[in-house]
Design a protein around this motif. Sequence first.
Motif, mmCIF file in Angstrom:
data_model
loop_
_atom_site.group_PDB
_atom_site.id
_atom_site.type_symbol
_atom_site.label_atom_id
_atom_site.label_comp_id
_atom_site.label_asym_id
_atom_site.label_seq_id
_atom_site.Cartn_x
_atom_site.Cartn_y
_atom_site.Cartn_z
ATOM 1 N N HIS A 98 0.870 -1.229 -0.084
ATOM 2 C CA HIS A 98 -0.054 0.148 0.000
ATOM 3 C C HIS A 98 0.793 1.226 0.075
ATOM 4 O O HIS A 98 0.468 2.449 -0.643
ATOM 5 N N THR A 99 2.084 1.182 0.471
ATOM 6 C CA THR A 99 3.006 2.130 0.642
ATOM 7 C C THR A 99 4.120 1.879 -0.240
ATOM 8 O O THR A 99 4.438 0.590 -0.692
ATOM 9 N N GLY A 100 5.249 2.525 -0.365
ATOM 10 C CA GLY A 100 6.250 2.247 -1.378
ATOM 11 C C GLY A 100 7.935 2.785 -0.742
ATOM 12 O O GLY A 100 8.558 3.414 -1.298
ATOM 13 N N ARG A 101 7.963 2.442 0.541
ATOM 14 C CA ARG A 101 9.151 2.458 1.196
ATOM 15 C C ARG A 101 10.404 1.789 0.732
ATOM 16 O O ARG A 101 10.221 0.571 -0.059
ATOM 17 N N LYS A 102 11.660 2.175 0.719
ATOM 18 C CA LYS A 102 12.906 1.434 0.276
ATOM 19 C C LYS A 102 12.882 0.043 0.920
ATOM 20 O O LYS A 102 12.650 -0.148 1.996
#
Length: 304
Positions: free
Chosen positions: A232-236
Motif C-alpha cells: 500500500h506504501t512504497g518505502r525503500k
Amino acid sequence: MSQRTAPIPARHGVTPSFLQLPAGDWPDLFSFLLERFAHIPAKTWRSRLEKGEVFDHLGRPHSLASPYPANRRIWYYRETEQEVIVPFEADILYRDTRLVVADKPHFLACIPGGRHVQQTLLTRLRSQLDLPALTPIHRLDRETAGVMLFCVDPACRAGYQMLFQSRQVQKEYEAIARFDQSLVLPRIHQSLLREEPGRFVMREIAGTPNSETRIELLAQRGHWGRYRLLPHTGRKHQLRAHLAALGIPILNDPWYPRLLGDKAADDFSAPLQLLARAISFTDPYSGKTQRFTSARRLDWPDAD
C-alpha cells in the motif's frame, strides 16, 4: 539555455552529469578534479581532458591546460572501469507516445549510478528505442525483476508520478520465501521502517507505522512458499524488510535478514526471488484503465 539544461546531448543512452564548481584558487581544472575525485585515477581525468570530454557551461570542451573556472558548472559523461556485462535482456510490454513499459530482468540496475552506467535498463532503452529523453516513473531494486514504467514525453512525467504519490497505482509482487505454518495469512503487515545510519538496509523500529503490505500465500512446496505481496506504501526495500521481519526472508536476498554484502559483480547464479508481477492504473491522459503483467517467473528451489 537555463542553468539546469545540459549543453551537450546524451551519449550512448547516458545523459551528461554536471558539477557546480566552488570558489577557489586551484592552478587549473585538472588539479581541482584530482582533489575532488581522489578515488578516480589521475590518468582517467588526464585522458578525458586531453580528449575534450569535459565541457564548460556552454558545452565547449576543456583541455588539460584549462584554468580553474570558479563558480562555473562543468559537464562530463560518467564512466566506470571494466563495467560487468549483465547478460539478460528486458522485454518491451507496451509502447506509445507517452509510455514505455518494460519487463526488467534480475541484476539489471534501473538507472545509472555507482558502478552501473551502460549496464542499466534506462541506458539500454534509450539506445535501443532511440529515445534520449526517456525517464523512469518509478524504481525497482537492481535485484528485483518485473514491470517498470518509463515516460517518453517529459511533459507527461509529472502526471504519471502523481499517480504513485497519491497511491492510485496498484502494484502486485510475487516472492518465494520460507514457509512458516505458524504465520497466519493473509495478513496486513504494518511497521515503521527507517534506514540504518551509514548502512544500506532498512529496519523496523517502534513507532507509528509508515509502511503497509498485504501478504497472501499462493502456493506451498515443502519448506517454501510462493507469496503475493500487495504494497500500500512504497518505502525503500519495504517488501524485503517486511518478510524478513516476519521470519521469512525472500530467497537469495543478500541484505536481509542480516547484512551479507554484495556477491561478486559477475555472479548471476542466485537471483533474488522477488518479482514485480503486475501494475494497474488509470492513465491520467487517455483515461484508459491499464494493466501490465510480467511474463517472467520465479523458480522454486530444490526440494532440500
